[in-house]
Motif scaffolding. Structure first.
Motif, PDB file in Angstrom:
ATOM      1  N   GLN A  69      47.892 150.408  18.147  1.00  0.00           N
ATOM      2  CA  GLN A  69      47.267 149.539  19.162  1.00  0.00           C
ATOM      3  C   GLN A  69      46.682 150.116  20.384  1.00  0.00           C
ATOM      4  O   GLN A  69      47.050 150.967  20.798  1.00  0.00           O
ATOM      5  CB  GLN A  69      48.162 148.241  19.575  1.00  0.00           C
ATOM      6  N   TRP A  72      46.773 149.047  26.332  1.00  0.00           N
ATOM      7  CA  TRP A  72      46.787 147.842  27.457  1.00  0.00           C
ATOM      8  C   TRP A  72      47.767 146.744  26.485  1.00  0.00           C
ATOM      9  O   TRP A  72      48.723 146.147  26.973  1.00  0.00           O
ATOM     10  CB  TRP A  72      45.531 147.373  27.666  1.00  0.00           C
ATOM     11  N   SER A  73      47.512 146.688  25.189  1.00  0.00           N
ATOM     12  CA  SER A  73      48.508 145.867  24.409  1.00  0.00           C
ATOM     13  C   SER A  73      49.929 146.264  24.334  1.00  0.00           C
ATOM     14  O   SER A  73      50.722 145.306  24.469  1.00  0.00           O
ATOM     15  CB  SER A  73      47.664 145.655  22.897  1.00  0.00           C
ATOM     16  N   ASN A  76      51.598 145.629  27.609  1.00  0.00           N
ATOM     17  CA  ASN A  76      51.806 144.096  27.639  1.00  0.00           C
ATOM     18  C   ASN A  76      52.946 143.671  26.878  1.00  0.00           C
ATOM     19  O   ASN A  76      53.871 143.106  27.289  1.00  0.00           O
ATOM     20  CB  ASN A  76      50.762 143.005  27.245  1.00  0.00           C
TER      21      ASN A  76
END
Length: 165
Positions: A69, A72-73, A76
């Motif tokens: 992924q 950024w994902s 988070n």
């Protein structure tokens, strides 16, 4: 809905700081909101179902990091699952669970290697781990019940984080 408020969320916030912001906003508004309801000055507004969001209950396995992924994902995920509310976002290393407890997202150069691989080490300041679209700066991790700086845990580049089999 009797009241809606806004709290600012920044890239440095995690679940702890967001909860604190919500608590402060609640404390500063609850008295006036309750009094205005009791005095008949505030009426409920029906929820706009077109804007409503519903989510399912999370399961522990939802915290598993998929290194393919985006950085950024994954960033988070790490900041949303910060302990003690959950055990944290996790991967594995050497067949054992590895929890990523603190990370920073930054734009990065493209690295050509295996997703989940440690590509750089910064003594005293963590490591970079390859993700699907770049790298994530991992500052702290918990491994074998010991939380430590990621650069202390990974003494050289090339370590590969992955899924538990």
């Amino acid at each position: 809905v009797y009241y809606q408020g806004v709290v600012e969320m920044t890239v440095v916030d995690d679940i702890h700081s967001i909860r604190e912001k919500i608590f402060k906003a609640f404390c500063s508004s609850i008295r006036d909101v309750v009094l205005s309801i009791l005095n008949g000055k505030r009426r409920p507004i029906p929820q706009d179902e077109a804007q409503a969001k519903y989510v399912c209950r999370r399961r522990p396995d939802d915290g598993r990091i998929d290194w393919t992924q985006s950085a950024w994902s994954i960033f988070n995920l790490v900041r949303a699952l910060y302990p003690p509310y959950t055990p944290g976002a996790f991967s594995s290393w050497k067949g054992e669970v590895l929890y990523v407890t603190k990370a920073v997202w930054r734009p990065s150069a493209a690295y050509i290697c295996v997703c989940g691989q440690v590509v750089a080490r910064f003594p005293g300041n963590g490591v970079l781990v390859k993700c699907g679209d770049g790298v994530l700066h991992i500052l702290r991790a918990k491994y074998l019940d010991r939380e430590q700086s990621a650069d202390e845990l990974f003494r050289t580049v090339g370590a590969r984080l992955g899924n538990l089999n």
